[in-house]
Write a protein that holds these residues in place. Structure first.
Motif, short mmCIF file in Angstrom:
data_model
loop_
_atom_site.label_atom_id
_atom_site.label_comp_id
_atom_site.label_asym_id
_atom_site.label_seq_id
_atom_site.Cartn_x
_atom_site.Cartn_y
_atom_site.Cartn_z
N PHE A 131 31.45 40.68 34.67
CA PHE A 131 32.19 39.74 35.52
C PHE A 131 32.08 38.32 34.98
CE2 PHE A 131 31.31 42.65 39.38
CZ PHE A 131 32.43 43.42 39.09
N ALA A 132 30.88 37.91 34.59
CA ALA A 132 30.67 36.55 34.08
C ALA A 132 31.47 36.32 32.81
CB ALA A 132 29.18 36.29 33.85
N LEU A 133 31.50 37.30 31.91
CA LEU A 133 32.25 37.13 30.66
C LEU A 133 33.75 37.02 30.91
CD1 LEU A 133 30.34 39.58 28.28
CD2 LEU A 133 30.32 37.07 28.26
N VAL A 134 34.27 37.85 31.81
CA VAL A 134 35.71 37.77 32.13
C VAL A 134 36.03 36.44 32.79
CG1 VAL A 134 37.53 38.76 33.59
CG2 VAL A 134 36.05 40.27 32.26
N LEU A 135 35.17 36.00 33.70
CA LEU A 135 35.39 34.72 34.37
C LEU A 135 35.30 33.56 33.39
CD1 LEU A 135 33.39 35.48 37.61
CD2 LEU A 135 35.84 34.99 37.49
N LEU A 136 34.36 33.61 32.47
CA LEU A 136 34.27 32.56 31.44
C LEU A 136 35.50 32.56 30.55
CD1 LEU A 136 30.50 32.71 30.45
CD2 LEU A 136 31.69 30.83 31.57
N ALA A 137 36.00 33.75 30.21
CA ALA A 137 37.23 33.82 29.40
C ALA A 137 38.40 33.19 30.15
CB ALA A 137 37.54 35.27 29.05
N LEU A 138 38.50 33.47 31.45
CA LEU A 138 39.56 32.86 32.26
C LEU A 138 39.42 31.34 32.29
CD1 LEU A 138 39.82 35.15 35.41
CD2 LEU A 138 41.55 34.80 33.66
N LEU A 139 38.21 30.87 32.50
CA LEU A 139 37.99 29.43 32.58
C LEU A 139 38.25 28.74 31.24
CD1 LEU A 139 34.82 29.41 34.85
CD2 LEU A 139 37.07 28.51 35.44
N CYS A 140 37.83 29.36 30.15
CA CYS A 140 38.06 28.76 28.82
C CYS A 140 39.55 28.76 28.48
CB CYS A 140 37.29 29.52 27.76
SG CYS A 140 35.51 29.23 27.85
N LYS A 141 40.23 29.84 28.77
CA LYS A 141 41.66 29.92 28.49
C LYS A 141 42.42 28.94 29.39
CE LYS A 141 44.83 32.32 26.26
NZ LYS A 141 44.87 32.56 24.84
N GLY A 142 41.98 28.80 30.64
CA GLY A 142 42.61 27.84 31.54
C GLY A 142 42.42 26.40 31.08
N ALA A 143 41.26 26.12 30.49
CA ALA A 143 41.00 24.78 29.97
C ALA A 143 41.86 24.48 28.75
CB ALA A 143 39.53 24.62 29.63
N GLN A 144 42.17 25.52 27.95
CA GLN A 144 43.02 25.34 26.76
C GLN A 144 44.47 25.08 27.14
OE1 GLN A 144 42.46 28.82 24.38
NE2 GLN A 144 40.51 28.12 23.54
N ARG A 145 44.89 25.62 28.27
CA ARG A 145 46.28 25.48 28.70
C ARG A 145 46.62 24.05 29.14
NH1 ARG A 145 46.55 30.95 32.11
NH2 ARG A 145 46.80 32.34 30.36
#
Length: 168
Positions: free
Chosen positions: A153-167
């Motif tokens: 869960f933490a890895l998926v959430l971190l991926a979402l947050l990192c991808k959201g920051a790139q957008r």
């Protein structure tokens, strides 16, 4: 490809995490009420962390604004990290049980009878109940599987947050 599917629609991914948490909580209730396994203090803390992840990701999936789902996702990531820490500690206690195992008090008994500054270390110290291995699946205990779920869960959430920051 999997990372793109996870991050392409954050609200769907967050809703799936919330659903997975609810399923895991239901399985925990099944083990407790049908199979008769009593949760130890560390198991209860992991349940609360799972509830926090479920609520946070569920609320995050409801918001359309980027700031809304990012804030709730960050809280869910922190809760998943806490759950992973407690599950890792319990796994370690199961692999390296203390020399003198005592059943100790339950979580509510600790909180009612001791100040919170003393009760929290008692929870993480573990007890005889926390070192017991009552259930296994594919060689892993409940604590081992809980750790894997929280880390996932933490890895998926971190991926979402990192991808959201790139957008941005």
């Amino acid at each position: 490809m999997v990372l793109n599917w996870i991050t392409s629609t954050p609200r769907r991914t967050l809703a799936l995490i919330a659903a997975a948490c609810v399923a895991l909580l239901a399985f925990g209730m099944y083990l407790q009420h049908v199979q008769g396994l009593e949760p130890c203090p560390m198991c209860i803390v992991q349940r609360y962390a799972l509830v926090l992840v479920a609520l946070s990701t569920g609320l995050a999936s409801l918001g359309r604004r980027s700031a809304w789902w990012k804030t709730w996702s960050l809280l869910a990531t922190v809760a998943a990290g806490l759950g992973a820490f407690v599950a890792a500690r319990q796994s370690w206690l199961q692999w390296n049980p203390p020399e003198f195992a005592s059943c100790g008090r339950d979580l509510y008994g600790m909180i009612e009878n001791y100040p919170i500054s003393r009760a929290i270390p008692m929870i993480f110290r573990g007890s005889g109940d926390c070192t017991a291995v009552d259930w296994t699946f594919l060689g892993g205990t409940i604590a081992n599987w809980s750790f894997l779920w929280f880390v996932g869960f933490a890895l998926v959430l971190l991926a979402l947050l990192c991808k959201g920051a790139q957008r941005r």
